[in-house]
Design an enzyme around this catalytic site. Structure first.
Site, PDB file in Angstrom:
ATOM      1  CB  CYS A 267       4.086   0.838   9.544  1.00 54.68           C
ATOM      2  SG  CYS A 267       3.520   2.208  10.574  1.00 54.68           S
TER       3      CYS A 267
ATOM      4  CD  GLU B 256     -11.116   1.067  13.601  1.00 53.16           C
ATOM      5  OE1 GLU B 256     -10.308   1.882  13.122  1.00 53.16           O
ATOM      6  OE2 GLU B 256     -11.278  -0.085  13.146  1.00 53.16           O
TER       7      GLU B 256
ATOM      8  NE  ARG C 214      -4.956  -3.336  11.520  1.00 58.34           N
ATOM      9  CZ  ARG C 214      -5.398  -3.460  10.280  1.00 58.34           C
ATOM     10  NH1 ARG C 214      -5.726  -2.379   9.579  1.00 58.34           N
ATOM     11  NH2 ARG C 214      -5.506  -4.654   9.724  1.00 58.34           N
TER      12      ARG C 214
ATOM     13  CB  ILE D 150      -0.963  -0.007   1.197  1.00 57.85           C
ATOM     14  CG1 ILE D 150      -1.961  -1.158   1.067  1.00 57.85           C
ATOM     15  CG2 ILE D 150      -1.709   1.320   1.289  1.00 57.85           C
ATOM     16  CD1 ILE D 150      -2.881  -1.331   2.260  1.00 57.85           C
TER      17      ILE D 150
ATOM     18  CG  HIS E 224     -11.408   0.451   9.484  1.00 59.88           C
ATOM     19  ND1 HIS E 224     -10.773  -0.078  10.578  1.00 59.88           N
ATOM     20  CD2 HIS E 224     -10.775  -0.087   8.405  1.00 59.88           C
ATOM     21  CE1 HIS E 224      -9.816  -0.905  10.190  1.00 59.88           C
ATOM     22  NE2 HIS E 224      -9.798  -0.923   8.855  1.00 59.88           N
TER      23      HIS E 224
ATOM     24  CG  ASP F 152     -10.477   4.745   6.743  1.00 66.14           C
ATOM     25  OD1 ASP F 152     -11.641   5.166   6.656  1.00 66.14           O
ATOM     26  OD2 ASP F 152     -10.151   3.574   6.476  1.00 66.14           O
TER      27      ASP F 152
END
Length: 316
Positions: free
Chosen positions: A207, A264, A236, A159, A283, A259
């Site tokens: 990461c 969550e 994360r 990514i 997310h 995000d």
């Protein structure tokens, strides 16, 4: 084989990504969500468990004598106690690289929204202020050029590299990166984490979360950021000290676009919610239909690999 998908809703919320191909592989039961009190009654008869966020810790794994295979409906697999699975001889697979473009595109969208102030300027127009203007154009916040920006990427896996490629294609002036394992990127410059936070107009995290980097993005690093810089996290939530980020944001000096959060869904009193210089999405960066369909195919192939004795995407 009995297959249980314990938290399946986010993979097929609108019926646009059906479970048919996996249902063809065994006796599949799909649960939208599995609360703790329902876990054992839903998992105890399963030979294969599919999980996204439902935790399979050592106690749960040891209490499931029929369990033979676990496939995680995500790239990260920290929801599974890998040691406990290994001790039982239970293979664990994940789904790598299914959402690379989706997440990278979301990062670009967040950055361009920030530089062009799309949300703020639209709200300004909708409030009626353009209609009252004496001039043909108006802006609440001026546009800033990406060609004058430096982008810092922390984590150059699939990514992170795709983000770098997209920003290079858009003409970004400079791209810096940090990766735990040294690697070569012809169009970007390697730098330390401290250099990235202090020198870049945009810092974006890509990461993995581990015991050694929990809340590494903290007040000390945020205080080094340039005035007007943007901090982005689609990796994360646990990588960020949210209290210290909120404190720095309240000074009005930097911006954030996130995000992911440490919990969550978040608590209503999360210190980042409601801050005017913080953009939050729920997310969703991974969730393009194409990505969800790819995740379904990878999961199908993981199960097929287990059934045929040719396991792929194995993490344990």
């Amino acid at each position: 084989m009995k297959i249980a998908a314990l938290d399946a809703y986010t993979l097929n919320p609108d019926g646009d990504n059906p479970w048919d191909e996996i249902a063809a592989l065994g006796d599949l039961t799909v649960y939208d969500r599995t609360p703790s009190e329902k876990f054992f009654e839903r998992a105890e008869s399963a030979d294969i468990i599919l999980t996204n966020k439902v935790v399979l810790d050592a106690a749960r794994i040891s209490a499931l004598p029929r369990l033979k295979f676990i496939s995680v409906l995500a790239t990260g697999y920290n929801v599974v106690d890998i040691s406990a699975a290994k001790a039982r001889g239970i293979p664990v697979c994940n789904a790598p690289s299914y959402c690379t473009d989706s997440v990278a595109q979301h990062v670009v969208a967040m950055v361009l929204n920030h530089l062009n102030a799309v949300s703020e300027n639209s709200a300004d127009v909708m409030s009626g202020l353009w209609a009252e203007s004496k001039d043909f154009c108006r802006w609440k916040k001026p546009v800033r050029l990406l060609s004058e920006m430096s982008i810092g990427i922390i984590g150059m896996g699939a990514i992170g590299r795709r983000v770098a490629e997209m920003f290079q294609a858009l003409g970004t002036r400079e791209i810096l990166y940090f990766n735990r394992t040294p690697l070569k990127c012809d169009f970007a410059t390697e730098a330390s984490i401290e250099e990235i936070f202090s020198k870049c107009d945009v810092v974006t995290l890509h990461c993995a979360l581990g015991s050694d980097n929990v809340k590494f993005a903290n007040g000390e690093l945020f205080s080094k950021m340039r005035d007007g810089a943007l901090f982005v996290n689609t990796a994360r939530g646990g990588l960020v000290n949210e209290v210290e980020l909120a404190c720095e944001l309240k000074k009005g000096r930097i911006f954030a676009a996130l995000d992911v959060l440490s919990k969550e869904p978040p608590d209503a009193d999360n210190p980042l919610i409601g801050l005017p210089n913080c953009v939050l999405t729920a997310h969703m960066a991974w969730s393009a239909l194409e990505s969800r369909r790819a995740l379904m195919r990878i999961t199908r192939d993981n199960i097929l690999g287990f059934l045929s004795g040719n396991i792929r995407n194995r993490v344990a």
